[in-house]
Scaffold this motif. Structure first.
Motif, PDB file in Angstrom:
ATOM      1  N   ALA A  44       0.830  -1.216   0.000  1.00  0.00           N
ATOM      2  CA  ALA A  44       0.000   0.000   0.000  1.00  0.00           C
ATOM      3  C   ALA A  44       0.860   1.259   0.000  1.00  0.00           C
ATOM      4  N   LYS A  45       1.912   1.263   0.799  1.00  0.00           N
ATOM      5  CA  LYS A  45       2.797   2.433   0.852  1.00  0.00           C
ATOM      6  C   LYS A  45       3.568   2.582  -0.451  1.00  0.00           C
ATOM      7  N   ALA A  46       3.954   1.476  -1.068  1.00  0.00           N
ATOM      8  CA  ALA A  46       4.661   1.532  -2.349  1.00  0.00           C
ATOM      9  C   ALA A  46       3.747   2.089  -3.444  1.00  0.00           C
ATOM     10  N   ILE A  47       2.495   1.679  -3.447  1.00  0.00           N
ATOM     11  CA  ILE A  47       1.540   2.205  -4.428  1.00  0.00           C
ATOM     12  C   ILE A  47       1.343   3.706  -4.222  1.00  0.00           C
ATOM     13  N   ALA A  48       1.205   4.137  -2.982  1.00  0.00           N
ATOM     14  CA  ALA A  48       1.043   5.564  -2.693  1.00  0.00           C
ATOM     15  C   ALA A  48       2.271   6.355  -3.143  1.00  0.00           C
ATOM     16  N   THR A  49       3.447   5.799  -2.918  1.00  0.00           N
ATOM     17  CA  THR A  49       4.682   6.484  -3.321  1.00  0.00           C
ATOM     18  C   THR A  49       4.795   6.519  -4.841  1.00  0.00           C
ATOM     19  N   LEU A  50       4.446   5.433  -5.508  1.00  0.00           N
ATOM     20  CA  LEU A  50       4.461   5.412  -6.967  1.00  0.00           C
ATOM     21  C   LEU A  50       3.501   6.464  -7.533  1.00  0.00           C
ATOM     22  N   ASN A  51       2.341   6.593  -6.938  1.00  0.00           N
ATOM     23  CA  ASN A  51       1.385   7.618  -7.375  1.00  0.00           C
ATOM     24  C   ASN A  51       1.956   9.017  -7.178  1.00  0.00           C
ATOM     25  N   GLN A  52       2.651   9.224  -6.078  1.00  0.00           N
ATOM     26  CA  GLN A  52       3.289  10.515  -5.822  1.00  0.00           C
ATOM     27  C   GLN A  52       4.364  10.800  -6.872  1.00  0.00           C
ATOM     28  N   ILE A  53       5.157   9.794  -7.208  1.00  0.00           N
ATOM     29  CA  ILE A  53       6.205   9.948  -8.224  1.00  0.00           C
ATOM     30  C   ILE A  53       5.577  10.308  -9.568  1.00  0.00           C
ATOM     31  N   SER A  54       4.523   9.600  -9.939  1.00  0.00           N
ATOM     32  CA  SER A  54       3.845   9.862 -11.214  1.00  0.00           C
ATOM     33  C   SER A  54       3.308  11.288 -11.275  1.00  0.00           C
ATOM     34  N   ALA A  55       2.755  11.757 -10.175  1.00  0.00           N
ATOM     35  CA  ALA A  55       2.242  13.132 -10.132  1.00  0.00           C
ATOM     36  C   ALA A  55       3.380  14.142 -10.262  1.00  0.00           C
ATOM     37  N   LEU A  56       4.487  13.877  -9.600  1.00  0.00           N
ATOM     38  CA  LEU A  56       5.638  14.783  -9.682  1.00  0.00           C
ATOM     39  C   LEU A  56       6.206  14.843 -11.095  1.00  0.00           C
TER      40      LEU A  56
END
Length: 174
Positions: free
Chosen positions: A70-82
């Motif tokens: 779950a934390k990895a998915i949230a971080t991946l989403n943050q990276i994609s947004a950045l």
């Protein structure tokens, strides 16, 4: 009067049974988490999941694996947004490398760890958790020129530390 006393005794037995089960569950969480390098994170993660109330050590490992995912998915989403708004080519390159790392964590490392836990093969769970932590650290290291500028430091740290907790708990199953 006898009915009231019987009802009181029945309630007391029920409460005592519930308290004992809850105490045992908390004790298993604390005992397990003491064997990890991130005790507070471990306890917080496990207590926040209702499945931990009836879990054994293997199930605790599964809960932590789900938390890493779950934390990895949230971080991946943050990276994609950045990546959508980044102007600095060095930062863009680092973030693109992190996409690869987090896809590896989500698509390979954690699914293998979960499968290994479910199939009672903790050796592979330990290795996959180690790999996930290394991927998160590799992402963070890609910001080495300016580590204070890592826009995803907290996500990388959380995924790394949870992966270490998973590795430690899975090691208990060996």
């Amino acid at each position: 009067m006898t009915k009231i006393i019987s009802l009181f005794i029945l309630e007391a037995v029920f409460c005592l049974t519930f308290f004992t089960v809850s105490y045992s569950d908390i004790n298993l969480i604390q005992t397990t988490c003491k064997k990890t390098p991130f005790y507070d994170l471990c306890v917080l993660t496990l207590k926040s999941d209702p499945r931990s109330s009836t879990a054994d050590v293997s199930e605790l490992a599964r809960i932590v694996a789900d938390s890493v995912n779950a934390k990895a998915i949230a971080t991946l989403n943050q990276i994609s947004a950045l990546l959508k708004s980044v102007k600095d080519p060095t930062l863009e390159k680092a973030l693109e490398g992190c996409i690869v790392s987090y896809n590896t964590i989500i698509q390979a490392d954690i699914p293998v760890a979960i499968d290994a836990i479910e199939k009672n093969n903790p050796k592979f769970a330990v290795q996959s958790a180690t790999d996930a932590g290394n991927e998160a650290q590799a992402c963070e290291n890609s910001f080495a020129e300016k580590p204070s500028n890592s826009p995803i430091f907290s996500g990388n740290k959380a995924v790394h530390d949870l992966s270490v907790v998973l590795q430690s708990i899975a090691s208990l199953l060996l």
